[in-house]
Enzyme design. Sequence first.
Site, PDB file in Angstrom:
ATOM      1  N   GLY A 180       0.949  -0.992   0.057  1.00  0.00           N
ATOM      2  CA  GLY A 180       0.000  -0.039   0.032  1.00  0.00           C
ATOM      3  C   GLY A 180       0.798   1.246   0.077  1.00  0.00           C
ATOM      4  N   PRO A 213      -6.525   6.402  14.967  1.00  0.00           N
ATOM      5  CG  PRO A 213      -7.154   8.221  16.098  1.00  0.00           C
ATOM      6  CD  PRO A 213      -7.542   6.865  15.979  1.00  0.00           C
ATOM      7  CG  ASP A 214      -3.256   5.621  18.807  1.00  0.00           C
ATOM      8  OD1 ASP A 214      -2.584   6.590  18.828  1.00  0.00           O
ATOM      9  OD2 ASP A 214      -3.945   5.386  19.853  1.00  0.00           O
ATOM     10  CD  GLU A 216       1.811   3.470  -3.060  1.00  0.00           C
ATOM     11  OE1 GLU A 216       2.963   2.829  -3.030  1.00  0.00           O
ATOM     12  OE2 GLU A 216       2.191   4.736  -2.959  1.00  0.00           O
ATOM     13  CD  GLU A 260      12.609 -11.777   1.033  1.00  0.00           C
ATOM     14  OE1 GLU A 260      12.291 -12.834   0.486  1.00  0.00           O
ATOM     15  OE2 GLU A 260      13.012 -11.314   1.986  1.00  0.00           O
ATOM     16  CD  GLU A 291       4.354  -0.890  -1.213  1.00  0.00           C
ATOM     17  OE1 GLU A 291       3.811  -1.738  -0.963  1.00  0.00           O
ATOM     18  OE2 GLU A 291       4.606   0.054  -0.967  1.00  0.00           O
TER      19      GLU A 291
END
Length: 136
Positions: A42, A79-80, A58, A108, A62
Amino acid sequence: MPIKTPFVAVDGIIQLFDENDNFQGIVLIERKNPPLGLAVPGGFVDVGETVEDALKREMKEETGLDVEILGLLGVYSDPDRDPRFHTVSITFVCRAYGIPVASSDAKEVKVFKIEDIPFDRLVFDHSKILKDYINR
């Protein structure tokens, strides 16, 4: 005063298939940058880009895979969830064919059967995301 909002990201649960349409597994990346560990591929949405276009870009950057978006899994906004800053992730389920090749932020690329996913090695809230995917 400028408006402050969370960063917007996309994550893709890539279901990998071979040329005979046999399910090979879920594509995960080994992150090159902190936080280190395994992750669902992502990244961040660029200004002027749709979340769908960001996801396809993305995934290609990737893993080298061109994905077909099958649907929205969910929006993850705790938020965490990202230790770096507040990030909202729009997470899609995708399908792809071919051999994944790591590039960009991925050190990888690995393909895991559902029963072999190492949940204890996943970063961010990707363990929750993959459990939501499995249980849906």
